[in-house]
Motif scaffolding. Structure first.
Motif, PDB file in Angstrom:
ATOM      1  N   VAL A  44       0.856  -1.183   0.000  1.00 54.34           N
ATOM      2  CA  VAL A  44       0.000   0.000   0.000  1.00 54.34           C
ATOM      3  C   VAL A  44       0.899   1.244   0.000  1.00 54.34           C
ATOM      4  O   VAL A  44       1.737   1.425   0.889  1.00 54.34           O
ATOM      5  N   ARG A  45       0.711   2.100  -0.981  1.00 53.03           N
ATOM      6  CA  ARG A  45       1.545   3.285  -1.132  1.00 53.03           C
ATOM      7  C   ARG A  45       1.066   4.413  -0.206  1.00 53.03           C
ATOM      8  O   ARG A  45      -0.108   4.469   0.157  1.00 53.03           O
ATOM      9  N   PRO A  46       1.957   5.312   0.181  1.00 46.47           N
ATOM     10  CA  PRO A  46       1.571   6.437   1.047  1.00 46.47           C
ATOM     11  C   PRO A  46       0.444   7.280   0.447  1.00 46.47           C
ATOM     12  O   PRO A  46      -0.421   7.771   1.174  1.00 46.47           O
ATOM     13  N   GLN A  47       0.466   7.464  -0.881  1.00 43.79           N
ATOM     14  CA  GLN A  47      -0.605   8.257  -1.491  1.00 43.79           C
ATOM     15  C   GLN A  47      -1.961   7.555  -1.395  1.00 43.79           C
ATOM     16  O   GLN A  47      -3.005   8.213  -1.322  1.00 43.79           O
ATOM     17  N   ASP A  48      -1.944   6.222  -1.375  1.00 44.70           N
ATOM     18  CA  ASP A  48      -3.199   5.489  -1.176  1.00 44.70           C
ATOM     19  C   ASP A  48      -3.731   5.695   0.240  1.00 44.70           C
ATOM     20  O   ASP A  48      -4.944   5.856   0.441  1.00 44.70           O
ATOM     21  N   ILE A  49      -2.807   5.703   1.199  1.00 42.61           N
ATOM     22  CA  ILE A  49      -3.212   5.947   2.585  1.00 42.61           C
ATOM     23  C   ILE A  49      -3.820   7.335   2.731  1.00 42.61           C
ATOM     24  O   ILE A  49      -4.854   7.523   3.377  1.00 42.61           O
ATOM     25  N   GLU A  50      -3.181   8.322   2.095  1.00 40.73           N
ATOM     26  CA  GLU A  50      -3.687   9.682   2.184  1.00 40.73           C
ATOM     27  C   GLU A  50      -5.051   9.810   1.508  1.00 40.73           C
ATOM     28  O   GLU A  50      -5.930  10.531   1.990  1.00 40.73           O
ATOM     29  N   ARG A  51      -5.208   9.117   0.391  1.00 38.35           N
ATOM     30  CA  ARG A  51      -6.505   9.158  -0.296  1.00 38.35           C
ATOM     31  C   ARG A  51      -7.602   8.539   0.572  1.00 38.35           C
ATOM     32  O   ARG A  51      -8.736   9.058   0.634  1.00 38.35           O
ATOM     33  N   LEU A  52      -7.295   7.446   1.264  1.00 38.14           N
ATOM     34  CA  LEU A  52      -8.262   6.837   2.175  1.00 38.14           C
ATOM     35  C   LEU A  52      -8.568   7.762   3.349  1.00 38.14           C
ATOM     36  O   LEU A  52      -9.723   7.892   3.766  1.00 38.14           O
ATOM     37  N   ARG A  53      -7.533   8.420   3.855  1.00 38.60           N
ATOM     38  CA  ARG A  53      -7.729   9.323   4.983  1.00 38.60           C
ATOM     39  C   ARG A  53      -8.681  10.464   4.610  1.00 38.60           C
ATOM     40  O   ARG A  53      -9.542  10.855   5.394  1.00 38.60           O
ATOM     41  N   GLN A  54      -8.532  11.002   3.414  1.00 37.14           N
ATOM     42  CA  GLN A  54      -9.414  12.076   2.963  1.00 37.14           C
ATOM     43  C   GLN A  54     -10.828  11.562   2.714  1.00 37.14           C
ATOM     44  O   GLN A  54     -11.809  12.240   3.037  1.00 37.14           O
ATOM     45  N   ALA A  55     -10.935  10.363   2.153  1.00 38.08           N
ATOM     46  CA  ALA A  55     -12.257   9.801   1.866  1.00 38.08           C
ATOM     47  C   ALA A  55     -13.047   9.537   3.147  1.00 38.08           C
ATOM     48  O   ALA A  55     -14.274   9.716   3.181  1.00 38.08           O
ATOM     49  N   LEU A  56     -12.348   9.142   4.206  1.00 41.10           N
ATOM     50  CA  LEU A  56     -13.006   8.860   5.481  1.00 41.10           C
ATOM     51  C   LEU A  56     -13.139  10.089   6.361  1.00 41.10           C
ATOM     52  O   LEU A  56     -13.726  10.020   7.445  1.00 41.10           O
ATOM     53  N   GLY A  57     -12.588  11.201   5.934  1.00 35.50           N
ATOM     54  CA  GLY A  57     -12.679  12.427   6.712  1.00 35.50           C
ATOM     55  C   GLY A  57     -11.725  12.482   7.885  1.00 35.50           C
ATOM     56  O   GLY A  57     -11.875  13.325   8.778  1.00 35.50           O
ATOM     57  N   LEU A  58     -10.725  11.619   7.900  1.00 36.54           N
ATOM     58  CA  LEU A  58      -9.779  11.572   9.018  1.00 36.54           C
ATOM     59  C   LEU A  58      -8.706  12.648   8.929  1.00 36.54           C
ATOM     60  O   LEU A  58      -7.914  12.799   9.867  1.00 36.54           O
ATOM     61  N   ASP A  59      -8.674  13.396   7.814  1.00 35.18           N
ATOM     62  CA  ASP A  59      -7.675  14.456   7.673  1.00 35.18           C
ATOM     63  C   ASP A  59      -8.156  15.773   8.285  1.00 35.18           C
ATOM     64  O   ASP A  59      -7.378  16.716   8.417  1.00 35.18           O
ATOM     65  N   ARG A  60      -9.427  15.845   8.667  1.00 38.03           N
ATOM     66  CA  ARG A  60      -9.973  17.073   9.231  1.00 38.03           C
ATOM     67  C   ARG A  60      -9.646  17.172  10.721  1.00 38.03           C
ATOM     68  O   ARG A  60      -9.356  16.160  11.368  1.00 38.03           O
ATOM     69  N   PRO A  61      -9.717  18.379  11.300  1.00 35.48           N
ATOM     70  CA  PRO A  61      -9.517  18.523  12.750  1.00 35.48           C
ATOM     71  C   PRO A  61     -10.533  17.678  13.521  1.00 35.48           C
ATOM     72  O   PRO A  61     -11.639  17.407  13.041  1.00 35.48           O
ATOM     73  N   LEU A  62     -10.147  17.306  14.732  1.00 34.96           N
ATOM     74  CA  LEU A  62     -10.966  16.387  15.515  1.00 34.96           C
ATOM     75  C   LEU A  62     -12.346  16.975  15.826  1.00 34.96           C
ATOM     76  O   LEU A  62     -13.354  16.260  15.796  1.00 34.96           O
ATOM     77  N   TRP A  63     -12.408  18.274  16.096  1.00 33.94           N
ATOM     78  CA  TRP A  63     -13.700  18.866  16.436  1.00 33.94           C
ATOM     79  C   TRP A  63     -14.630  18.877  15.237  1.00 33.94           C
ATOM     80  O   TRP A  63     -15.855  18.723  15.381  1.00 33.94           O
ATOM     81  N   GLN A  64     -14.080  19.029  14.040  1.00 25.41           N
ATOM     82  CA  GLN A  64     -14.919  18.956  12.843  1.00 25.41           C
ATOM     83  C   GLN A  64     -15.430  17.533  12.616  1.00 25.41           C
ATOM     84  O   GLN A  64     -16.582  17.334  12.209  1.00 25.41           O
ATOM     85  N   GLN A  65     -14.564  16.551  12.870  1.00 23.74           N
ATOM     86  CA  GLN A  65     -15.004  15.162  12.744  1.00 23.74           C
ATOM     87  C   GLN A  65     -16.136  14.854  13.722  1.00 23.74           C
ATOM     88  O   GLN A  65     -17.114  14.187  13.373  1.00 23.74           O
ATOM     89  N   TYR A  66     -16.025  15.380  14.952  1.00 24.69           N
ATOM     90  CA  TYR A  66     -17.064  15.121  15.953  1.00 24.69           C
ATOM     91  C   TYR A  66     -18.386  15.768  15.560  1.00 24.69           C
ATOM     92  O   TYR A  66     -19.446  15.132  15.633  1.00 24.69           O
ATOM     93  N   LEU A  67     -18.343  17.032  15.155  1.00 19.94           N
ATOM     94  CA  LEU A  67     -19.579  17.718  14.787  1.00 19.94           C
ATOM     95  C   LEU A  67     -20.232  17.064  13.572  1.00 19.94           C
ATOM     96  O   LEU A  67     -21.466  16.931  13.510  1.00 19.94           O
ATOM     97  N   ALA A  68     -19.419  16.639  12.607  1.00 16.89           N
ATOM     98  CA  ALA A  68     -19.975  15.962  11.437  1.00 16.89           C
ATOM     99  C   ALA A  68     -20.617  14.641  11.831  1.00 16.89           C
ATOM    100  O   ALA A  68     -21.708  14.297  11.350  1.00 16.89           O
ATOM    101  N   TRP A  69     -19.929  13.904  12.696  1.00 19.52           N
ATOM    102  CA  TRP A  69     -20.515  12.634  13.154  1.00 19.52           C
ATOM    103  C   TRP A  69     -21.806  12.870  13.933  1.00 19.52           C
ATOM    104  O   TRP A  69     -22.801  12.164  13.738  1.00 19.52           O
ATOM    105  N   LEU A  70     -21.818  13.849  14.835  1.00 22.33           N
ATOM    106  CA  LEU A  70     -22.985  14.113  15.668  1.00 22.33           C
ATOM    107  C   LEU A  70     -24.183  14.514  14.822  1.00 22.33           C
ATOM    108  O   LEU A  70     -25.308  14.036  15.045  1.00 22.33           O
ATOM    109  N   ALA A  71     -23.970  15.385  13.832  1.00 23.88           N
ATOM    110  CA  ALA A  71     -25.073  15.817  12.972  1.00 23.88           C
ATOM    111  C   ALA A  71     -25.639  14.635  12.174  1.00 23.88           C
ATOM    112  O   ALA A  71     -26.860  14.473  12.048  1.00 23.88           O
TER     113      ALA A  71
END
Length: 315
Positions: A44-71
Motif C-alpha cells: 500500500v503506497r503512502p498516497q493510497d493511505i492519504e486518499r483513504l484518509r481524505q475519503a473517510l474524513g480523518l484528515d480534518r480537525p478532531l472537532w470537525q469530525q465530531y460535529l460531522a458525526w454528531l449531525a
C-alpha cells in the motif's frame, strides 16, 4: 409523575451529548487507527493511505469530525464501517437478533432462579437454605465469566459431548432443538452470574420489608404467611430489583462481550470486540451511543415501574 419524567428526559439530552464527546475523544486517543492495518502492508503506497484518509474524513480537525458525526448520527445516518464499507446500521441490525435471543433467554432463567432464591433466603433467614444460597451467590459473583464459560465448555462440550461448544446453530441445521442446544451453555453463564447478584438484592430488600410495621400488622391480623410474603412484602421489595434488572438488561444486550466471545455467539457483543480490534470508529461510536441511550431510557422505565410498585415514591 409526568412532570418528573419530562424533567428526566430533558436532563438526558445533555448527558448523552457529554457521553458522546467523551467516548469520541477516548476512541480517537487510543493507539493506532482505522488505517493501521494498511500501514503495515508494504504494497500500500503512502498516497493510497492519504486518499483513504481524505475519503473517510480523518484528515480534518478532531472537532470537525465530531460535529460531522454528531449531525449525521442525529439524522439517523450512522455512517459506514471502516473495515468493510457496509452501513453501520445494517451491521448492527444483523447481529441484534442473536443478542436479544441470548439475553432474553438469560433474563428469563435469571428471574426464575432469583425470585424463589431471594424470597426463601429472606423468609428462612440464617437457615441452611439462606447460607447455601449466600455461598453460591458469592461464588457466582466472584467467578470470572470467561473462566466459567471455558469450564462449562470443557465439561459439557469436550469431555461429555452433550452440548455444542460454540456458535448459534450447527452448519446445515438450525431447527429449534439445535438452537436450544447452542443456547444452553451461554445462557447458563449469563443467568447464573446475574442471578447471583440479583438474589442478594431481593433478599436484602425482602428482609427490610418483612420487618416493616404494615407487614407485622398483617401477620398480627392472622393472614396466611404465604399471602403476607407474596402480596404485602414482595410487591414493595421488588422495587430495587426491578431497577437493577432493567439497567443490567440494557448492558447485557450490548455488553455481553466476554460471553459472546467465549462461545463465538454472533451478537452485538462480538461485533464490539471485532470493531475494537480493527479501530472501526463508526461502529464503536454507534454501539456505545446505543448502549448509553438504552441505559438512560431503561432508567426512566425503572423509575416508572418503581413508582407503580410503590406509590410512596411519587407521594
Amino acid at each position: 409523575m409526568t412532570r418528573i419524567l419530562l424533567k428526566r428526559i430533558v436532563q438526558a439530552v445533555p448527558l448523552l451529548l457529554v457521553i458522546s464527546l467523551i467516548v469520541f475523544l477516548l476512541i480517537h486517543a487510543a493507539p493506532g487507527g482505522p488505517l493501521s492495518i494498511y500501514l503495515s502492508n508494504p504494497n500500500v503506497r503512502p498516497q493510497d493511505i492519504e486518499r483513504l484518509r481524505q475519503a473517510l474524513g480523518l484528515d480534518r480537525p478532531l472537532w470537525q469530525q465530531y460535529l460531522a458525526w454528531l449531525a449525521a448520527f442525529a439524522r439517523g445516518d450512522w455512517g459506514y464501517s471502516f473495515s468493510d464499507g457496509r452501513p453501520v446500521a445494517a451491521r448492527i441490525l444483523e447481529r441484534l437478533p442473536a443478542s436479544l435471543e441470548l439475553v432474553g433467554a438469560a433474563l428469563l432463567v435469571s428471574l426464575a432462579l432469583t425470585l424463589p432464591a431471594g424470597i426463601l433466603a429472606a423468609v428462612k433467614r440464617s437457615g441452611w437454605f439462606d447460607r447455601s444460597t449466600t455461598a453460591l451467590a458469592f461464588a457466582g459473583i466472584s467467578l470470572p465469566v470467561f473462566w466459567f464459560g471455558l469450564l462449562l465448555q470443557m465439561i459439557f462440550a469436550v469431555a461429555l459431548g452433550w452440548l455444542p461448544s460454540s456458535g448459534r446453530t450447527t452448519f446445515g441445521a438450525g431447527d429449534l432443538g439445535d438452537r436450544v442446544q447452542h443456547l444452553v451453555l451461554p445462557v447458563t453463564v449469563l443467568a447464573l452470574v446475574q442471578a447471583a447478584g440479583w438474589s442478594r438484592y431481593l433478599r436484602g430488600s425482602m428482609i427490610a420489608v418483612l420487618a416493616a410495621p404494615y407487614v407485622l400488622s398483617a401477620r398480627a391480623r392472622g393472614l396466611p404467611p404465604r399471602l403476607v410474603v407474596l402480596h404485602h412484602a414482595l410487591r414493595n421489595a421488588l422495587g430495587p430489583l426491578v431497577t437493577v434488572v432493567l439497567l443490567d438488561a440494557a448492558l447485557m444486550v450490548s455488553g455481553a462481550v466476554v460471553t459472546e466471545s467465549v462461545f463465538a455467539w454472533p451478537g452485538v457483543g462480538s461485533l464490539f470486540t471485532e470493531a475494537l480490534a480493527r479501530r472501526d470508529y463508526t461502529v464503536l461510536m454507534a454501539l456505545l451511543m446505543l448502549t448509553s441511550t438504552a441505559v438512560v431510557l431503561l432508567n426512566l422505565v425503572a423509575d416508572v415501574a418503581y413508582a407503580l410498585l410503590d406509590p410512596r415514591v411519587t407521594a
